[in-house]
Motif scaffolding. Sequence first.
Motif, PDB file in Angstrom:
ATOM      1  N   LEU A 238      23.020 -50.918  39.618  1.00  0.00           N
ATOM      2  CA  LEU A 238      22.239 -50.130  38.664  1.00  0.00           C
ATOM      3  C   LEU A 238      21.244 -51.028  37.941  1.00  0.00           C
ATOM      4  CD1 LEU A 238      21.853 -47.466  36.944  1.00  0.00           C
ATOM      5  CD2 LEU A 238      23.460 -48.497  35.340  1.00  0.00           C
ATOM      6  N   ASP A 239      20.011 -50.537  37.793  1.00  0.00           N
ATOM      7  CA  ASP A 239      19.029 -51.179  36.920  1.00  0.00           C
ATOM      8  C   ASP A 239      18.992 -50.343  35.652  1.00  0.00           C
ATOM      9  OD1 ASP A 239      16.825 -52.187  35.604  1.00  0.00           O
ATOM     10  OD2 ASP A 239      15.701 -52.567  37.435  1.00  0.00           O
ATOM     11  N   LEU A 240      19.870 -50.681  34.712  1.00  0.00           N
ATOM     12  CA  LEU A 240      20.037 -49.857  33.518  1.00  0.00           C
ATOM     13  C   LEU A 240      18.750 -49.763  32.702  1.00  0.00           C
ATOM     14  CD1 LEU A 240      21.908 -48.184  31.730  1.00  0.00           C
ATOM     15  CD2 LEU A 240      22.604 -50.300  30.588  1.00  0.00           C
ATOM     16  N   ALA A 241      18.037 -50.878  32.570  1.00  0.00           N
ATOM     17  CA  ALA A 241      16.801 -50.867  31.795  1.00  0.00           C
ATOM     18  C   ALA A 241      15.800 -49.884  32.386  1.00  0.00           C
ATOM     19  CB  ALA A 241      16.198 -52.266  31.733  1.00  0.00           C
ATOM     20  N   ALA A 242      15.707 -49.849  33.715  1.00  0.00           N
ATOM     21  CA  ALA A 242      14.772 -48.931  34.372  1.00  0.00           C
ATOM     22  C   ALA A 242      15.176 -47.476  34.133  1.00  0.00           C
ATOM     23  CB  ALA A 242      14.708 -49.228  35.865  1.00  0.00           C
ATOM     24  N   VAL A 243      16.465 -47.197  34.216  1.00  0.00           N
ATOM     25  CA  VAL A 243      16.948 -45.824  33.991  1.00  0.00           C
ATOM     26  C   VAL A 243      16.663 -45.397  32.550  1.00  0.00           C
ATOM     27  CG1 VAL A 243      19.003 -44.355  33.933  1.00  0.00           C
ATOM     28  CG2 VAL A 243      18.715 -46.015  35.777  1.00  0.00           C
ATOM     29  N   ILE A 244      16.885 -46.300  31.599  1.00  0.00           N
ATOM     30  CA  ILE A 244      16.627 -45.976  30.193  1.00  0.00           C
ATOM     31  C   ILE A 244      15.138 -45.736  29.961  1.00  0.00           C
ATOM     32  CG2 ILE A 244      16.653 -46.916  27.844  1.00  0.00           C
ATOM     33  CD1 ILE A 244      19.294 -48.274  28.524  1.00  0.00           C
ATOM     34  N   ARG A 245      14.278 -46.561  30.556  1.00  0.00           N
ATOM     35  CA  ARG A 245      12.835 -46.368  30.377  1.00  0.00           C
ATOM     36  C   ARG A 245      12.361 -45.047  30.967  1.00  0.00           C
ATOM     37  NH1 ARG A 245      12.518 -51.939  32.343  1.00  0.00           N
ATOM     38  NH2 ARG A 245      12.599 -53.331  30.533  1.00  0.00           N
ATOM     39  N   ASN A 246      12.982 -44.614  32.066  1.00  0.00           N
ATOM     40  CA  ASN A 246      12.621 -43.320  32.632  1.00  0.00           C
ATOM     41  C   ASN A 246      13.061 -42.167  31.750  1.00  0.00           C
ATOM     42  OD1 ASN A 246      11.256 -43.188  35.354  1.00  0.00           O
ATOM     43  ND2 ASN A 246      12.763 -44.776  35.770  1.00  0.00           N
ATOM     44  N   ARG A 247      14.209 -42.338  31.094  1.00  0.00           N
ATOM     45  CA  ARG A 247      14.687 -41.261  30.209  1.00  0.00           C
ATOM     46  C   ARG A 247      13.867 -41.199  28.932  1.00  0.00           C
ATOM     47  NH1 ARG A 247      14.873 -37.537  28.148  1.00  0.00           N
ATOM     48  NH2 ARG A 247      16.535 -36.320  27.175  1.00  0.00           N
ATOM     49  N   PHE A 248      13.445 -42.357  28.431  1.00  0.00           N
ATOM     50  CA  PHE A 248      12.676 -42.422  27.191  1.00  0.00           C
ATOM     51  C   PHE A 248      11.314 -43.054  27.514  1.00  0.00           C
ATOM     52  CE2 PHE A 248      17.224 -43.067  26.147  1.00  0.00           C
ATOM     53  CZ  PHE A 248      17.457 -41.869  25.481  1.00  0.00           C
ATOM     54  N   PRO A 249      10.356 -42.266  28.001  1.00  0.00           N
ATOM     55  CA  PRO A 249       9.077 -42.804  28.504  1.00  0.00           C
ATOM     56  C   PRO A 249       8.314 -43.655  27.501  1.00  0.00           C
ATOM     57  CG  PRO A 249       9.329 -40.488  29.100  1.00  0.00           C
ATOM     58  CD  PRO A 249      10.430 -40.800  28.134  1.00  0.00           C
ATOM     59  N   GLU A 250       8.525 -43.426  26.207  1.00  0.00           N
ATOM     60  CA  GLU A 250       7.789 -44.214  25.219  1.00  0.00           C
ATOM     61  C   GLU A 250       8.128 -45.700  25.310  1.00  0.00           C
ATOM     62  OE1 GLU A 250      11.482 -42.612  23.040  1.00  0.00           O
ATOM     63  OE2 GLU A 250      10.082 -41.961  24.593  1.00  0.00           O
ATOM     64  N   LEU A 251       9.267 -46.033  25.915  1.00  0.00           N
ATOM     65  CA  LEU A 251       9.644 -47.430  26.064  1.00  0.00           C
ATOM     66  C   LEU A 251       8.834 -48.137  27.157  1.00  0.00           C
ATOM     67  CD1 LEU A 251      13.534 -47.167  25.768  1.00  0.00           C
ATOM     68  CD2 LEU A 251      11.895 -47.835  24.012  1.00  0.00           C
ATOM     69  N   GLN A 252       8.069 -47.371  27.924  1.00  0.00           N
ATOM     70  CA  GLN A 252       7.205 -47.959  28.940  1.00  0.00           C
ATOM     71  C   GLN A 252       5.846 -48.349  28.370  1.00  0.00           C
ATOM     72  OE1 GLN A 252       6.873 -45.237  32.280  1.00  0.00           O
ATOM     73  NE2 GLN A 252       8.964 -44.521  31.989  1.00  0.00           N
ATOM     74  N   LYS A 253       5.554 -47.899  27.173  1.00  0.00           N
ATOM     75  CA  LYS A 253       4.220 -48.077  26.607  1.00  0.00           C
ATOM     76  C   LYS A 253       4.154 -49.311  25.708  1.00  0.00           C
ATOM     77  CE  LYS A 253       3.678 -43.043  26.525  1.00  0.00           C
ATOM     78  NZ  LYS A 253       3.493 -41.847  25.665  1.00  0.00           N
ATOM     79  N   ASN A 254       2.918 -49.698  25.430  1.00  0.00           N
ATOM     80  CA  ASN A 254       2.639 -50.787  24.479  1.00  0.00           C
ATOM     81  C   ASN A 254       3.377 -52.075  24.838  1.00  0.00           C
ATOM     82  OD1 ASN A 254       1.070 -48.986  22.938  1.00  0.00           O
ATOM     83  ND2 ASN A 254       2.915 -48.227  21.921  1.00  0.00           N
ATOM     84  N   THR A 255       3.408 -52.403  26.099  1.00  0.00           N
ATOM     85  CA  THR A 255       4.058 -53.633  26.534  1.00  0.00           C
ATOM     86  C   THR A 255       3.023 -54.596  27.085  1.00  0.00           C
ATOM     87  OG1 THR A 255       4.472 -52.671  28.712  1.00  0.00           O
ATOM     88  CG2 THR A 255       6.232 -52.495  27.090  1.00  0.00           C
TER      89      THR A 255
END
Length: 331
Positions: A238-255
């Motif tokens: 499992l890539d937990l960080a990737a799964v979390i970012r997909n569930r909460f799209p705002e975590l993909q932004k401003n990086t």
Amino acid sequence: MTITMEDRTTYEELKAVVLDFLKNGLGTGNRPIYIAGESFGGILALDVASAILAEQKKKKIDADLGINLRGLVLINPATCYDRSQLAIVGPKVATMPSIFYVLSLLSQLVPLFTDKFSFQQLLLILQAKALPSVIDNPLREAYMGRVAISLPTKLEFMPSSTLSWRLEEWLEKGCAALGESSFSFRDFRSLIVVGENDKTLPSIAEAERLASKVMSTTKTQIHVVDDAGHASTCGSRLDLAAVIRNRFPELQKNTVTSKRISMKPQAMQGVGINFGMEERYDKADIGLNPFLYWSKNNYLPVQPKKEERSIRVQGNEHLISYKKTVYNVAD
């Protein structure tokens, strides 16, 4: 907060400490918070999130509490402990005579936490043939290596008295406390990650129950990790960080740098000669070099600073203390 084998903190005290840390230990500002909890931590995370949401509903605005809660992640949550195999086997092992206790731990409890891939994956890592898909550069390998090498100095043997305390005072009472509570998660985004072959807890059934009875089927996402057992759900499959970012799209932004939002193709299949892992990122025939794990290119030493806080737990006349450790990069 570090919990030793001698620790006898009650469930309510643990909950109070986590709430206090979220209110007072994260600095100032309206920083978005996402709470995650695995196994027993799932009980604690759900209860803490419920307390925060209830307070927010009463006060109407996040700033009153200083906790800007935006998401909840539960991984094989032990909210189903009372219906689990662990609740059947665990107390029996804890009451075994000392001469049989260690044997019972190894023969009855450990098999509940492993799966069919655990040994093969470990062997491939030790042979430098493959690594978990998230270990894809020297910095990440160095961190994994430092953690693995330091484990023997940090792991403690769990005496039967500690096992009994955690089963009865944490799992049993925590599960009961949630059963007596009323939740308001209908408009709150959540993610539940479970192992398909979790033998410790009925995790898939519990995820479905939580999503339909406690949370909201439209606001809750369930992610099942194929063939994973209880302890390895967050491991190499499992890539937990990737799964979390997909569930909460705002975590993909401003990086500043790109963030993973999916597993790599071979690991995503979860099968094959590497059992869901990837070939070494550097294709090296010999890897796992401890001398590189502490090199200046891969490691910055930190200076721990401990701060002690005293808080009062609801229903408890006495103050309890806990230590918060802050790590700063050493000069």
